[in-house]
Design an enzyme around this catalytic site. Structure first.
Site, PDB file in Angstrom:
ATOM      1  N   SER A  14      -1.753   3.835  -2.828  1.00 20.08           N
ATOM      2  CA  SER A  14      -2.446   3.675  -1.548  1.00 20.08           C
ATOM      3  C   SER A  14      -3.674   4.553  -1.367  1.00 20.08           C
ATOM      4  O   SER A  14      -4.448   4.333  -0.440  1.00 20.08           O
ATOM      5  CB  SER A  14      -1.487   3.986  -0.401  1.00 20.08           C
ATOM      6  OG  SER A  14      -0.714   2.862  -0.140  1.00 20.08           O
TER       7      SER A  14
ATOM      8  N   LYS B  49      -6.882   2.874  -1.075  1.00 20.54           N
ATOM      9  CA  LYS B  49      -7.294   2.221   0.180  1.00 20.54           C
ATOM     10  C   LYS B  49      -8.489   2.906   0.819  1.00 20.54           C
ATOM     11  O   LYS B  49      -9.383   2.252   1.356  1.00 20.54           O
ATOM     12  CB  LYS B  49      -6.119   2.224   1.171  1.00 20.54           C
ATOM     13  CG  LYS B  49      -4.975   1.315   0.727  1.00 20.54           C
ATOM     14  CD  LYS B  49      -3.704   1.537   1.528  1.00 20.54           C
ATOM     15  CE  LYS B  49      -2.622   0.575   1.063  1.00 20.54           C
ATOM     16  NZ  LYS B  49      -1.286   0.928   1.549  1.00 20.54           N
TER      17      LYS B  49
ATOM     18  N   TYR C  34      -5.627  -6.333  -5.141  1.00 17.98           N
ATOM     19  CA  TYR C  34      -4.933  -5.233  -4.460  1.00 17.98           C
ATOM     20  C   TYR C  34      -3.908  -4.557  -5.376  1.00 17.98           C
ATOM     21  O   TYR C  34      -3.891  -3.326  -5.518  1.00 17.98           O
ATOM     22  CB  TYR C  34      -4.268  -5.750  -3.180  1.00 17.98           C
ATOM     23  CG  TYR C  34      -3.383  -4.710  -2.546  1.00 17.98           C
ATOM     24  CD1 TYR C  34      -3.944  -3.625  -1.863  1.00 17.98           C
ATOM     25  CD2 TYR C  34      -1.990  -4.769  -2.666  1.00 17.98           C
ATOM     26  CE1 TYR C  34      -3.134  -2.635  -1.322  1.00 17.98           C
ATOM     27  CE2 TYR C  34      -1.180  -3.798  -2.121  1.00 17.98           C
ATOM     28  CZ  TYR C  34      -1.753  -2.728  -1.451  1.00 17.98           C
ATOM     29  OH  TYR C  34      -0.955  -1.734  -0.924  1.00 17.98           O
TER      30      TYR C  34
ATOM     31  N   TYR D 208       0.224   7.364   7.538  1.00 16.04           N
ATOM     32  CA  TYR D 208       1.110   6.361   8.136  1.00 16.04           C
ATOM     33  C   TYR D 208       1.759   6.866   9.426  1.00 16.04           C
ATOM     34  O   TYR D 208       1.098   7.430  10.281  1.00 16.04           O
ATOM     35  CB  TYR D 208       2.195   5.901   7.143  1.00 16.04           C
ATOM     36  CG  TYR D 208       1.688   5.740   5.745  1.00 16.04           C
ATOM     37  CD1 TYR D 208       0.728   4.763   5.458  1.00 16.04           C
ATOM     38  CD2 TYR D 208       2.133   6.547   4.722  1.00 16.04           C
ATOM     39  CE1 TYR D 208       0.244   4.611   4.174  1.00 16.04           C
ATOM     40  CE2 TYR D 208       1.655   6.393   3.429  1.00 16.04           C
ATOM     41  CZ  TYR D 208       0.711   5.432   3.168  1.00 16.04           C
ATOM     42  OH  TYR D 208       0.240   5.292   1.909  1.00 16.04           O
TER      43      TYR D 208
ATOM     44  N   VAL E 285       2.217   6.092  -3.023  1.00 15.90           N
ATOM     45  CA  VAL E 285       3.612   6.185  -3.484  1.00 15.90           C
ATOM     46  C   VAL E 285       3.722   6.546  -4.962  1.00 15.90           C
ATOM     47  O   VAL E 285       4.823   6.767  -5.462  1.00 15.90           O
ATOM     48  CB  VAL E 285       4.419   4.892  -3.196  1.00 15.90           C
ATOM     49  CG1 VAL E 285       4.624   4.696  -1.709  1.00 15.90           C
ATOM     50  CG2 VAL E 285       3.762   3.676  -3.831  1.00 15.90           C
TER      51      VAL E 285
HETATM   52  N1  GLN Z   1       1.030  -0.533  -4.066  1.00 16.09           N
HETATM   53  C1  GLN Z   1       1.813   0.024  -3.029  1.00 16.09           C
HETATM   54  C2  GLN Z   1       2.276  -1.018  -2.062  1.00 16.09           C
HETATM   55  O1  GLN Z   1       1.545  -1.859  -1.668  1.00 16.09           O
HETATM   56  C3  GLN Z   1       1.021   1.051  -2.312  1.00 16.09           C
HETATM   57  C4  GLN Z   1       1.790   1.683  -1.197  1.00 16.09           C
HETATM   58  C5  GLN Z   1       1.540   3.127  -1.025  1.00 16.09           C
HETATM   59  O2  GLN Z   1       1.067   3.843  -1.925  1.00 16.09           O
HETATM   60  N2  GLN Z   1       1.902   3.653   0.127  1.00 16.09           N
HETATM   61  O3  GLN Z   1       3.440  -1.054  -1.692  1.00 16.09           O
END
Ligand code: GLN
Length: 618
Positions: free
Chosen positions: A80, A83, A204, A256, A274
């Protein structure tokens, strides 16, 4: 002191010292390595294979130094954290209007993979999956099948190296990513995604599988902290506009459903993934990247959070806890009394400059010029009588913010109405600083720019001398009797000295004296101008008729600088041997000349001291 203590101290002194921050990061590493709570992400099967012991920290300063501790070179998937960078890329690529029409900027207060949208059916923000997938959709709408390559290239520029992809993680997430698929199709239903949903999802998933290290993350975050300029490659990766918006959303939503707590306690824009990574960026200071795969219930790295927390509290880094003294922007503020450009003036010109020293005011600035700093400069300028010429020296200014440029433009306009000429010095024509200032002042009034402060002061002096009728003609000349070095000689002594000297002429651009040559004569300038320069091109002095050069031959054996003819030059050259003959014949007068030389040197020393004092007064 006993011998062994002495030698161990010497050994410590010899070892390359680790800066204090390096020690601190090592300390964080050993302290939090013992923290074993949390678990690696397992909803993407491939991620559950992560080594829970891995722990790395990188910290990149905006002047381009990178600290590393622990497993800072171990690669893992960015997840993430991508992003934030893809959001910045989208803002620049498709423009803020389109991005902002499709994706909100409100914190969702929910988990990263929440499927809930806003009341008008948009993702809450670009830091949760829905918003990030929408962002990838926007890139895809421009680049189609080239969308992923665009993303990979941008992230590579953020990190300063070519980043690869973990295909196994990509496949693993694609195989199990139904929740993201559901989100993407929902977005397609609301026309937030307009292209092929499966292709957008692949962009993505793949961007999440880009491989980085803690060091990479630090440099990427430092690029955000540095208004979009990678502090190592020095390249502008994204616009300052995109950076400020990205950091805003990171601040409100980067962690988050832990985001509010995060801003309150840590107060640094951050983003987690994650894969175990976290970035944190403090504008104008540094970027941090941490890696430890053990995650808490929000999906944030446990040890990474600890590092951010302790760094923030130990060094008081909360971004809303700032102090900034605008006065520090002014490093010197003076008129030209007792100092002057390196052009030595004719006596009548010097009288004008001495009488009108307040007509030229110089303010030397340092650091990044902000709105607040520049406001202070304008107030400071208004405190004293207005000069005719106002020089702002920017050689220590690295950046000019838009707010400062606007105040400069207003100031230039106001000063133009009262006939004050504004001059900028210490900046090259092709520089970001000059681009910003000239763009802001273009339509307002004419401003002048010089590469060097000395050139600006010389030009301003010329204006003052001209204004008070003192300008000399380049063809003017002075007889030997006007030489300050020869003051006090009788007509007979002048006649004898002239008979011992050789008349010389030089043409424009000719080198009269070369550094390193034996110093065997003194030159008395009768007409024309010369400049004394170092090999580097730095000008030490410019001289005209009635002045001497090479006079240090009376004291030194070797020439210490070059002397060039700036115009056609006529002069008398007196050999040191001839000077000695002269002294034998006129002992008193010889002493007199040496005394005059000492007085001239003392004058130069006083000038040099005045300049040093000006700078140390702040
Ligand atoms: N690729 C992961 C997902 O879409 C990214 C989520 C994350 O790092 N919080 O679930």
């Amino acid at each position: 002191m006993n011998d062994s203590l002495q030698s161990s101290r010497e050994a410590i002194a010899r070892a390359a010292p680790l800066p204090a921050l390096g020690h601190f990061l090592n300390h964080c590493l050993t302290t939090y390595a013992a923290e074993n709570s949390g678990a690696a992400a397992n909803y993407i099967p491939e991620l559950s294979k992560a080594n829970p012991a891995h722990f790395g920290i990188g910290l990149a300063t905006i002047d381009g130094h990178v600290y590393e501790a622990g497993d800072s070179a171990v690669e893992f998937t960015i997840q993430s954290i991508s992003k934030a960078f893809v959001f910045a890329l989208a803002l620049d690529l498709v423009g803020p209007e389109r991005v902002e029409a499709k994706i909100g900027v409100e914190p969702s207060g929910e988990a990263f993979n929440s499927i809930r949208l806003t009341a008008d059916n948009r993702p809450f923000n670009a830091m949760v999956n829905a918003g990030a997938i929408a962002c990838s959709g926007l890139i895809h709408s421009v680049d189609g099948s080239g969308a992923f390559e665009r993303v990979r290239d941008a992230l590579s520029r953020f990190s300063g190296r070519e980043l690869g992809v973990d295909e196994a993680v990509f496949e693993s997430e694609r195989a199990t990513g139904d929740r993201n698929r559901a989100i993407a199709f929902l977005l397609h239903n609301y026309s937030v995604i307009e292209g092929d949903v499966t292709e957008v999802l692949d962009v993505y998933f793949k961007q999440c599988s880009i491989l980085v290290t803690a060091r990479d993350l630090a440099v990427m975050a430092a690029t955000l902290a540095n208004r979009g300029i990678n502090p190592i490659s020095k390249k502008q990766v994204v616009s300052p506009y995109a950076v400020a918006r990205t950091l805003s959303v990171m601040t409100s939503s980067g962690m988050y459903d832990y985001a509010g707590e995060w801003v309150y306690r840590v107060g640094i824009p951050a983003k987690s993934g994650v894969g175990g990574g976290i970035i944190a960026a403090i504008p104008g200071q540094f970027g941090l990247g941490t890696f430890s795969p053990l995650l808490d219930s929000h999906g944030n790295s446990v040890r990474g959070i600890k590092v951010c927390e302790v760094l923030s509290s130990h060094f008081e880094l909360h971004v809303l806890n700032r102090s900034h003294d605008v006065r520090a922007a002014v490093i010197a503020d003076y008129d030209i009394r007792g100092i002057s450009s390196r052009r030595s003036r004719q006596p009548h010109e010097q009288v004008i400059l001495d009488d009108h020293h307040q007509d030229i005011r110089v303010i030397e600035l340092v650091g990044a010029l902000t709105f607040a700093n520049m406001d202070y400069v304008t107030r400071r300028l208004a405190e004293r009588a207005r000069p005719a010429l106002f020089i702002i020296d920017l050689r220590r200014v690295l950046a000019v913010m838009q707010g400062a440029a606007r105040l400069i433009a207003d100031m230039v306009r106001d000063l133009a109405t009262v006939s004050v000429t504004v001059i900028f010095s210490g900046i090259e024509k092709s520089s970001l600083v000059w681009d910003t200032i000239s763009a802001a002042t273009k339509t307002v009034a004419e401003v002048r720019r010089f590469d060097l402060l000395d050139e600006a002061i010389e030009w301003a002096e010329d204006q003052v001398i001209y204004r008070y009728g003192g300008f000399s003609h380049p063809k003017d000349s002075s007889p030997l009797t006007k030489q300050a070095l020869l003051a006090g000689l009788t007509p007979e002594e002048f006649a004898d000295l002239t008979s011992l000297a050789k008349p010389r002429t030089f043409h424009i651009g000719e080198r009269i004296i070369a550094a390193g040559d034996p110093a065997s004569s003194i030159f008395f300038l009768l007409s024309g101008m010369v400049s004394v320069k170092l090999h580097s091109g730095v000008r030490l002095a410019s001289l005209s008729h009635g002045m001497a050069f090479g006079e240090m031959a009376l004291i030194e054996d070797m020439r210490s600088a070059d002397v060039w003819a700036d115009t056609p030059v006529t002069c008398l050259e007196l050999g040191i041997e001839q000077f000695e003959t002269y002294c034998e014949r006129h002992a008193r007068s010889g002493q007199r000349i040496v005394h005059n030389l000492a007085a001239l040197i003392a004058k130069r020393l006083i000038q040099a001291n005045t300049k040093v004092d000006l700078l140390s007064a702040y």
